[in-house]
Write an enzyme that holds these catalytic residues in place. Structure first.
Site, PDB file in Angstrom:
ATOM      1  N   SER A 175       0.854  -1.506   0.115  1.00  0.00           N
ATOM      2  CA  SER A 175       0.037   0.132  -0.087  1.00  0.00           C
ATOM      3  C   SER A 175       0.745   1.298  -0.071  1.00  0.00           C
ATOM      4  O   SER A 175       0.439   2.232   0.030  1.00  0.00           O
ATOM      5  CB  SER A 175      -0.674  -0.352   1.332  1.00  0.00           C
ATOM      6  N   ALA A 195     -14.418 -14.503  -4.659  1.00  0.00           N
ATOM      7  CA  ALA A 195     -14.597 -13.944  -5.340  1.00  0.00           C
ATOM      8  C   ALA A 195     -12.810 -13.240  -6.564  1.00  0.00           C
ATOM      9  O   ALA A 195     -13.355 -13.876  -7.694  1.00  0.00           O
ATOM     10  CB  ALA A 195     -15.101 -12.454  -5.933  1.00  0.00           C
ATOM     11  N   TYR A 231     -10.758   2.246   5.496  1.00  0.00           N
ATOM     12  CA  TYR A 231     -10.014   1.352   4.830  1.00  0.00           C
ATOM     13  C   TYR A 231     -10.043   0.705   3.443  1.00  0.00           C
ATOM     14  O   TYR A 231     -10.553  -0.216   3.847  1.00  0.00           O
ATOM     15  CB  TYR A 231      -8.084   1.219   5.171  1.00  0.00           C
ATOM     16  N   SER A 232     -10.495   1.440   1.910  1.00  0.00           N
ATOM     17  CA  SER A 232     -10.596   0.278   0.940  1.00  0.00           C
ATOM     18  C   SER A 232      -9.952   0.739  -0.676  1.00  0.00           C
ATOM     19  O   SER A 232      -9.390   1.461  -0.698  1.00  0.00           O
ATOM     20  CB  SER A 232     -11.677   0.750   0.730  1.00  0.00           C
ATOM     21  N   ASN A 233      -8.875  -0.336  -0.426  1.00  0.00           N
ATOM     22  CA  ASN A 233      -8.903  -0.814  -1.806  1.00  0.00           C
ATOM     23  C   ASN A 233      -9.289  -0.691  -2.800  1.00  0.00           C
ATOM     24  O   ASN A 233      -8.340   0.297  -3.863  1.00  0.00           O
ATOM     25  CB  ASN A 233      -7.679  -1.940  -1.830  1.00  0.00           C
ATOM     26  N   GLY A 242       2.994  -0.998   3.738  1.00  0.00           N
ATOM     27  CA  GLY A 242       2.053  -2.019   3.317  1.00  0.00           C
ATOM     28  C   GLY A 242       2.406  -3.222   3.249  1.00  0.00           C
ATOM     29  O   GLY A 242       3.386  -4.374   3.986  1.00  0.00           O
TER      30      GLY A 242
END
Length: 358
Positions: A91, A155, A186-188, A333
């Site tokens: 990240s 998925a 927190y969202s990628n 990250g």
């Protein structure tokens, strides 16, 4: 992440791993030497007590530079970690992407108040998601509420490779965490969308924008975003090991060095070195990459929730309050529990990388 991208490797480091080693670029005061010795001990403990195959750290304090390692870069050959080793930075990629977006804002090519719907019509839609209510600033500071696609491992594992569009589709197949702007999570997915907007605004690939705007001007020769699902790490690098989130001591260790990076892309797909990261963050926090207005935007923070203790989040960067009362800035990250951390405060910068088996 994807179960087909990691290969089983039941090897372990030798019974007696290499001792922690370190080098200083020039003579250091006694107090600094004591600090570096303490870091050496921590690195060695991470290997001998924490079970890490290998770990490295680089500290820059004014004109002085210290680099230390413990463990190995390759459990099969016993090769030691190198200062020039490249590794996946997870990240920390978000800091690079946010920097590019802010440069585009400074050039008037987009505005942080632009909505996702303006740039990516119909992409954020369904299951109560509405791209017209989410602006670019919300993407960069994680206040959009958009579902984090990496939370849906089932998925992700249906396909061996991914496009940014398919990652966004996974996200909008779930309801949002909250109404845009009303919370923090927190969202990628936020940075996948930011990368897509960058490509739409420039007409070029995100990898090229990062190279032309950041890596090449700063001389970051080991820093790049892989194209597509390129699984390799080009140039010198350590092996990357993981137990795939299993915590039991006898869990098999997998070699995840060759990894389809398309599942991370703008959210965490980049590769770099300790020296490159120090150079990048030194320039960024020193005000040498962004104009003052965009610098102010980047370091204007919002409170976080269920994340790192005493942390606040800006645009691709975070601040963390330490027990000693100091505040450090940077980003961390993690990809398959291969962890990188970069912290900065006036007078020193440090970056660390380790391959976490647990």
């Amino acid at each position: 992440m994807h179960q087909h991208t990691a290969h089983a490797d039941n090897g372990r480091p030798g019974a007696e791993p290499p001792k922690a080693a370190g080098a200083v670029s020039e003579s250091a005061p006694a107090s600094s030497a004591d600090d570096y010795e303490a870091i050496r001990r921590l690195l060695q403990q991470a290997v001998t007590q924490g079970g890490l195959p290998g770990i490295l750290a680089e500290v820059r304090d004014g004109d002085r530079q210290w680099f230390g390692t413990a463990g190995v870069a390759d459990t099969r050959t016993g090769r030691e970690r190198s200062q020039h080793d490249r590794f996946r930075i997870g990240s920390i990629s978000k800091t690079f992407v946010a920097t590019v977006v802010l440069q585009l804002a400074a050039e008037g090519r987009l505005s942080l108040d632009d909505t996702v719907e303006q740039w990516l019509p119909g992409v954020v839609h369904g299951h109560h998601h509405d791209g017209a209510g989410v602006n670019i600033r919300m993407l960069l500071n994680h206040t959009s509420g958009i579902f984090n696609y990496t939370d849906d491992q089932e998925a992700l594992n249906r396909h061996e490779t991914h496009t940014p569009e398919s990652l966004a589709q996974i996200a909008v197949s779930h309801p949002p965490a909250f109404t845009p702007g009303s919370g923090w999570a927190y969202s990628n997915t936020n940075y996948v969308l930011a990368g897509m907007i960058t490509e739409r605004a420039t007409g070029r690939g995100l990898a090229e924008e990062i190279t032309e705007r950041i890596s090449r001007p700063l001389g970051l020769t080991g820093t790049y975003l892989p194209h597509g699902g390129d699984p390799t790490i080009h140039g010198p690098h350590s092996r990357h090991y993981t137990k795939l989130f299993r915590t039991d001591p006898d869990a098999p260790v997998h070699d995840a060095t060759e990894l389809d990076s398309s599942m991370f892309w703008a959210a965490g797909g980049m590769i770099s070195t300790a020296g490159d990261l120090n150079r990048f963050f030194g320039a960024l926090l020193g005000g040498r990459i962004l104009p003052p207005d965009q610098q102010h935007d980047m370091f204007t923070t919002v409170p976080t929730r269920d994340w790192i203790s005493n942390a606040a989040y800006g645009l691709g960067v975070s601040s963390v309050g330490l027990p000693c009362g100091k505040t450090v800035w940077g980003m961390g990250g993690c990809a398959l529990r291969i962890v990188v951390l970069h912290l900065w405060r006036p007078r020193w910068r440090t970056v660390g990388h380790h391959q976490r088996q647990r």
